[in-house]
Enzyme design. Structure first.
Site, PDB file in Angstrom:
ATOM      1  N   TYR A   1       4.132   4.638   5.324  1.00  0.00           N
ATOM      2  CA  TYR A   1       5.163   4.273   4.352  1.00  0.00           C
ATOM      3  C   TYR A   1       5.852   5.521   3.792  1.00  0.00           C
ATOM      4  CZ  TYR A   1       3.547  -0.623   4.024  1.00  0.00           C
ATOM      5  OH  TYR A   1       3.208  -1.931   4.268  1.00  0.00           O
TER       6      TYR A   1
ATOM      7  N   CYS B   1      -3.626  -7.136   9.733  1.00  0.00           N
ATOM      8  CA  CYS B   1      -2.285  -7.651   9.468  1.00  0.00           C
ATOM      9  C   CYS B   1      -1.606  -8.049  10.779  1.00  0.00           C
ATOM     10  CB  CYS B   1      -1.394  -6.594   8.804  1.00  0.00           C
ATOM     11  SG  CYS B   1      -2.132  -5.605   7.503  1.00  0.00           S
ATOM     12  N   ASN B   2      -0.658  -8.959  10.682  1.00  0.00           N
ATOM     13  CA  ASN B   2       0.307  -9.202  11.760  1.00  0.00           C
ATOM     14  C   ASN B   2      -0.364  -9.381  13.119  1.00  0.00           C
ATOM     15  OD1 ASN B   2       2.320  -8.625   9.756  1.00  0.00           O
ATOM     16  ND2 ASN B   2       1.991  -6.445  10.135  1.00  0.00           N
TER      17      ASN B   2
ATOM     18  N   HIS C   1      -2.849  -2.371  11.054  1.00  0.00           N
ATOM     19  CA  HIS C   1      -1.498  -2.751  10.637  1.00  0.00           C
ATOM     20  C   HIS C   1      -0.882  -3.817  11.540  1.00  0.00           C
ATOM     21  CE1 HIS C   1       2.044  -0.917   8.185  1.00  0.00           C
ATOM     22  NE2 HIS C   1       2.104  -2.228   8.219  1.00  0.00           N
TER      23      HIS C   1
ATOM     24  N   SER D   1      12.308 -11.449   1.337  1.00  0.00           N
ATOM     25  CA  SER D   1      12.988 -10.152   1.510  1.00  0.00           C
ATOM     26  C   SER D   1      13.955  -9.867   0.366  1.00  0.00           C
ATOM     27  CB  SER D   1      13.740 -10.121   2.844  1.00  0.00           C
ATOM     28  OG  SER D   1      12.863 -10.353   3.927  1.00  0.00           O
TER      29      SER D   1
ATOM     30  N   ILE E   1      10.564  -1.790 -13.505  1.00  0.00           N
ATOM     31  CA  ILE E   1       9.494  -2.298 -14.354  1.00  0.00           C
ATOM     32  C   ILE E   1       9.814  -3.706 -14.841  1.00  0.00           C
ATOM     33  CG2 ILE E   1       8.301  -1.939 -16.552  1.00  0.00           C
ATOM     34  CD1 ILE E   1       8.548   1.084 -16.037  1.00  0.00           C
TER      35      ILE E   1
ATOM     36  N   HIS F   1       7.444  -7.202 -14.686  1.00  0.00           N
ATOM     37  CA  HIS F   1       7.096  -8.136 -15.757  1.00  0.00           C
ATOM     38  C   HIS F   1       7.550  -9.557 -15.432  1.00  0.00           C
ATOM     39  CE1 HIS F   1       5.448  -5.013 -18.211  1.00  0.00           C
ATOM     40  NE2 HIS F   1       6.597  -4.371 -18.357  1.00  0.00           N
TER      41      HIS F   1
END
Length: 398
Positions: free
Chosen positions: A81, A186-187, A156, A245, A319, A323
């Protein structure tokens, strides 16, 4: 004084700052305590700003601080990432805050995480499901994260080039060594995970305790085989793309983004489809029934109501969005609301479910082959924490 200390020791903990701090058991095979929403660190970094938006280090640290302050302890990242910045910045944050022992860190291996520096085609063994890739990735992730262990390590993406014994034996070795505590994947097709966990169980190795995949009210393929597989093997499901997305947004939200000079992420296309717009409207209807405006909170609440041991991953860079997402934890969706949202899309489980039916423990309805023999009653499976038996506004979903 001693008595007071004993009472304090064995007394209940105070209420959390938000529902994010009301922790849950990860899965029947992984007893670690985690927040019900996992912070996704795909945007922690600025190397991929063209596609994912810009986030400087100060903003990233503020987001991580806000998540932790709200009671969050569950962070999802990966070796590749942001060209490795995500792991590095998280490691720097934990070191500066002195909070490594409080956090549950999940990272991943399998993608080519060094090509950005070494060049395409020049880092061949830094990717793949094999032992060498795993060895180097974990070595480097531990260094970047500034830690001596990884709480959850995911494969991954399944690449079909490594045998199940090589994969599971190599992963188990890391668990035995203490570098990794729990395993995830994953995946990957359900048949592969089933074969891997069956091998692990038969050979006395560590099994996968968590699966990560795409799931939202418009993308329900995970329900076909992966969700029943996870239930069978006692696995949690962590969910990405829970908010379509970033396209599950009301018209007001999109207008505000436009006024602020923000569009939808370029990597996912710049506009809502007609189906995404329809889903956003439906989410808004359910939100109004609960007296809130946030369609994203309802999208998350949908997943939290569908099955136990489901943990949506929340991304984003602001942020305020964090919330808004936490608001989902105070919602309980009814079956009527779930079906109303699902009516927007078109999901067909297909063969063999159209012939064999589905598990009566979920539906209470006998499959055709059982029903032909005699009337039956069934014990129902436990519902998710986020599920409500009925809705005050259920009449509008008829």
């Amino acid at each position: 004084m001693t008595g007071t200390r004993i009472l304090e020791l064995f007394g209940p903990a105070p209420e959390p700052p938000s529902e994010l701090g009301r922790y849950r058991i990860l899965s029947p095979t992984a007893g670690i305590r985690v927040s019900p929403l996992q912070l996704g660190a795909l945007s922690i970094g600025d190397a991929w700003s063209t596609d994912l938006g810009s986030m400087d280090k100060d903003s990233a640290m503020e987001l991580l601080d806000a998540y932790a302050a709200a009671g969050g302890n569950f962070i999802d990242t990966a070796n590749a990432y942001q060209n490795e910045q995500s792991e590095m910045w998280i490691g720097e944050w934990m070191a500066s805050r002195g909070n490594r022992d409080k956090m549950v860190i999940a990272t991943k291996f399998g993608t080519d995480y060094r090509a950005h520096e070494l060049g395409k085609g020049l880092a061949v063994n830094y990717s793949g499901n094999h032992k060498r890739s795993l060895h180097m990735s974990v070595r480097d992730s531990l260094q970047k994260l500034r830690t001596s262990w990884i709480d959850i390590l995911y494969l991954h993406t399944w690449d079909y080039t490594t045998s199940i014994p090589e994969l599971m034996d190599s992963l188990h070795h890391l668990v035995q060594r203490g570098d990794v505590l729990y395993l995830g994947i994953c995946n990957t097709p359900a048949w592969v995970v089933s074969a891997a966990n069956t091998y692990a169980q038969q050979q006395g190795k560590t099994q996968f305790s968590v699966y990560q995949g795409r799931w939202n009210p418009l993308r329900r393929e995970l329900e076909r085989d992966i969700l029943p597989m996870a239930r069978h093997f006692g696995m949690a499901v962590t969910v990405y793309d829970a908010l379509g997305s970033g396209k599950f947004q009301s018209r007001d939200m999109l207008a505000r983004r436009k006024d602020q000079g923000e569009g939808l992420r370029a990597i996912y296309g710049g506009q809502q489809t007609a189906l995404e717009e329809a889903m956003s409207k439906a989410l808004g209807v359910v939100a109004a029934q609960h007296g809130i405006e946030s369609v994203t909170a309802v999208a998350l609440a949908y997943l939290l109501a569908k099955a136990p041991y489901v943990f949506p991953i929340i991304g984003g860079r602001k942020i305020q969005h964090l919330h808004d997402n936490i608001e989902a934890l105070s919602l309980r969706l009814s079956q009527e609301e779930i079906e109303y949202l699902e009516s927007v899309g078109d999901f067909d489980p297909g063969f063999p479910y159209d012939m064999a039916g589905v598990d009566p423990a979920d539906t209470g309805i006998a499959t055709p082959i059982v029903a032909q023999a005699a009337p039956m009653a069934f014990v129902q499976r436990s519902k998710a924490i986020g599920y409500a038996e009925s809705s005050k506004g259920s009449q509008m979903f008829g």
